[in-house]
Design a protein around this motif. Sequence first.
Motif, PDB file in Angstrom:
ATOM      1  N   ARG A   1       0.874  -1.172   0.000  1.00 42.68           N
ATOM      2  CA  ARG A   1       0.000   0.000   0.000  1.00 42.68           C
ATOM      3  C   ARG A   1       0.911   1.222   0.000  1.00 42.68           C
ATOM      4  O   ARG A   1       1.651   1.442   0.958  1.00 42.68           O
TER       5      ARG A   1
ATOM      6  N   GLN B   1      -3.073   7.717  -0.030  1.00 40.15           N
ATOM      7  CA  GLN B   1      -2.683   6.585  -0.871  1.00 40.15           C
ATOM      8  C   GLN B   1      -2.819   6.928  -2.343  1.00 40.15           C
ATOM      9  O   GLN B   1      -3.749   7.627  -2.741  1.00 40.15           O
TER      10      GLN B   1
ATOM     11  N   HIS C   1      -5.984  -8.070   0.281  1.00 37.32           N
ATOM     12  CA  HIS C   1      -5.647  -8.531   1.625  1.00 37.32           C
ATOM     13  C   HIS C   1      -6.815  -8.174   2.554  1.00 37.32           C
ATOM     14  O   HIS C   1      -7.779  -7.547   2.134  1.00 37.32           O
TER      15      HIS C   1
ATOM     16  N   HIS D   1      -7.612  -7.309   6.991  1.00 37.61           N
ATOM     17  CA  HIS D   1      -7.020  -7.078   8.312  1.00 37.61           C
ATOM     18  C   HIS D   1      -8.120  -6.683   9.288  1.00 37.61           C
ATOM     19  O   HIS D   1      -9.202  -6.247   8.874  1.00 37.61           O
TER      20      HIS D   1
ATOM     21  N   ARG E   1     -12.136   4.956   2.790  1.00 42.03           N
ATOM     22  CA  ARG E   1     -11.412   5.719   1.753  1.00 42.03           C
ATOM     23  C   ARG E   1     -12.277   6.888   1.362  1.00 42.03           C
ATOM     24  O   ARG E   1     -13.459   6.692   1.034  1.00 42.03           O
TER      25      ARG E   1
ATOM     26  N   HIS F   1     -10.011  -6.789   0.432  1.00 40.42           N
ATOM     27  CA  HIS F   1     -10.114  -5.601  -0.417  1.00 40.42           C
ATOM     28  C   HIS F   1      -8.860  -5.421  -1.259  1.00 40.42           C
ATOM     29  O   HIS F   1      -7.748  -5.652  -0.802  1.00 40.42           O
TER      30      HIS F   1
ATOM     31  N   HIS G   1      -7.385  -2.679  -4.574  1.00 45.71           N
ATOM     32  CA  HIS G   1      -7.650  -1.432  -5.292  1.00 45.71           C
ATOM     33  C   HIS G   1      -7.064  -1.546  -6.693  1.00 45.71           C
ATOM     34  O   HIS G   1      -6.009  -2.158  -6.872  1.00 45.71           O
TER      35      HIS G   1
ATOM     36  N   ASP H   1      -6.970   7.619   3.303  1.00 48.23           N
ATOM     37  CA  ASP H   1      -7.290   6.403   4.051  1.00 48.23           C
ATOM     38  C   ASP H   1      -7.581   6.793   5.488  1.00 48.23           C
ATOM     39  O   ASP H   1      -6.826   7.564   6.094  1.00 48.23           O
TER      40      ASP H   1
ATOM     41  N   LEU I   1      -8.156   4.827   9.122  1.00 45.22           N
ATOM     42  CA  LEU I   1      -8.170   3.530   9.818  1.00 45.22           C
ATOM     43  C   LEU I   1      -8.145   3.734  11.328  1.00 45.22           C
ATOM     44  O   LEU I   1      -7.690   4.774  11.823  1.00 45.22           O
TER      45      LEU I   1
ATOM     46  N   LEU J   1      -6.175   2.191  13.258  1.00 48.82           N
ATOM     47  CA  LEU J   1      -4.912   1.508  13.580  1.00 48.82           C
ATOM     48  C   LEU J   1      -4.388   1.766  14.990  1.00 48.82           C
ATOM     49  O   LEU J   1      -3.998   0.816  15.674  1.00 48.82           O
TER      50      LEU J   1
HETATM   51  C1  1HN Z   1      -4.025  -0.726   4.447  1.00 49.33           C
HETATM   52  O1  1HN Z   1      -4.160  -2.061   4.373  1.00 49.33           O
HETATM   53  C2  1HN Z   1      -4.589   0.098   3.489  1.00 49.33           C
HETATM   54  O2  1HN Z   1      -5.780  -1.629   2.418  1.00 49.33           O
HETATM   55  C3  1HN Z   1      -4.439   1.449   3.582  1.00 49.33           C
HETATM   56  O3  1HN Z   1      -5.568   0.212   1.371  1.00 49.33           O
HETATM   57  C4  1HN Z   1      -3.726   2.029   4.602  1.00 49.33           C
HETATM   58  C5  1HN Z   1      -2.408   1.784   6.600  1.00 49.33           C
HETATM   59  C6  1HN Z   1      -1.816   0.990   7.532  1.00 49.33           C
HETATM   60  C7  1HN Z   1      -1.959  -0.385   7.494  1.00 49.33           C
HETATM   61  C8  1HN Z   1      -2.684  -0.968   6.485  1.00 49.33           C
HETATM   62  C9  1HN Z   1      -5.376  -0.492   2.341  1.00 49.33           C
HETATM   63  C10 1HN Z   1      -3.143   1.219   5.564  1.00 49.33           C
HETATM   64  C11 1HN Z   1      -3.279  -0.170   5.511  1.00 49.33           C
END
Ligand code: 1HN
Length: 359
Positions: free
Chosen positions: A72, A97, A108, A110, A116, A149, A151, A163, A165, A167
Amino acid sequence: MEISSVNATEAELQAYYDGLGAYNVAPLWTVLGDIQAREPVSKVTPYVWRWRDVRPLVIRATALVGTEQAERRVLRLMNPGLGGRTATTQTLFGGIQTVMPGEIAPAHRHTPNALRFIIESDGGYTAVGGERLPMLPGDLVLTPSWEWHDHGNDTQNPMIWLDGLDLPLMSALEMTFHDQYPEDTQPVTESPGSSLAKYGSIALQPAWEEHGPTGTSPLMYYPWTRARAALERLATGEGGSPYDGVIMEYTNPRTGAAAMSTMACFIQLLRPGQHTLAHRHTTSTVYHVVEGRGSTRVGDTVLEWEEKDTFCVPGWAFHEHTNASPSEPAYLFSFTDAPVIKGLQLYREEPHPSGHLPG
Ligand code: 1HN
């Protein structure tokens, strides 16, 4: 019985303290003032990431790393008060992004929830739940926890988005699981527009599906055209909130609750020249300027913003917004940690006693 008073010498105390570390114990009473502050004191600094600075950095990254090197390709919005943590507020992460023409960011999933908000693009998609969701400027796309997901950019121009998240919260909970899909892209099983057709038709919901309690929205795509039209329509009549103008929440259409289990998303319109009243609440916020220019005063800091800038407001900080244009509305997208704070019954909100912040 009474409160006791013992007078040890400095040397006695120091010798005692020095001996504690070896047993991994430490006195509470030397730090109690910090732990038990009268109210939250956030380390988060109110801050603006200016598009005119960040965009060239984001574009430069596309010449230096591909989606092979960077699964990413995201520039993290690092809060200057958080000492290098991957965090924009203490619970929320914002990043910018890019996906360049012909590129894909492989599939992937998580446990962190992600959203977005599209800043620049001619099209392209995020695939989630087997559907390729459009990504046009101003659109909001959700990729909730543990959904595959990927892109892709099938256009001639860069796609750039914000983005959002949870986190920092997930890291605090040590709750980060991550999984790589065996292929670069997930199979497309739904026709274009499915999510919006099924779940985005006013208050009509598919009756054949189970309506179990769900923390996340089955609707994954909230187009800008609809959000903007809803705000414009309301702005002709309703006064809105004295603190936020005409503000609407992107909700889970099944429950009316926040769009995701950890993050709430909002879109707001500040009328030309509008100067809101100041308030504070225990949720922290990341804002993105969709259109317009103005400023947000946070305590004694003034954050000047214009189109495509991103800024943050710490929790429990008084803040008020001003739309600097006498003729054009300003549109702000934002996301907060409200579902977490409210779910833990920690939500508090209060108006500024003087209405506005001094200055
Ligand atoms: C992530 O998986 C995405 O899936 C975007 O687009 C930002 C920032 C930290 C960790 C994983 C994505 C992310 C991320």
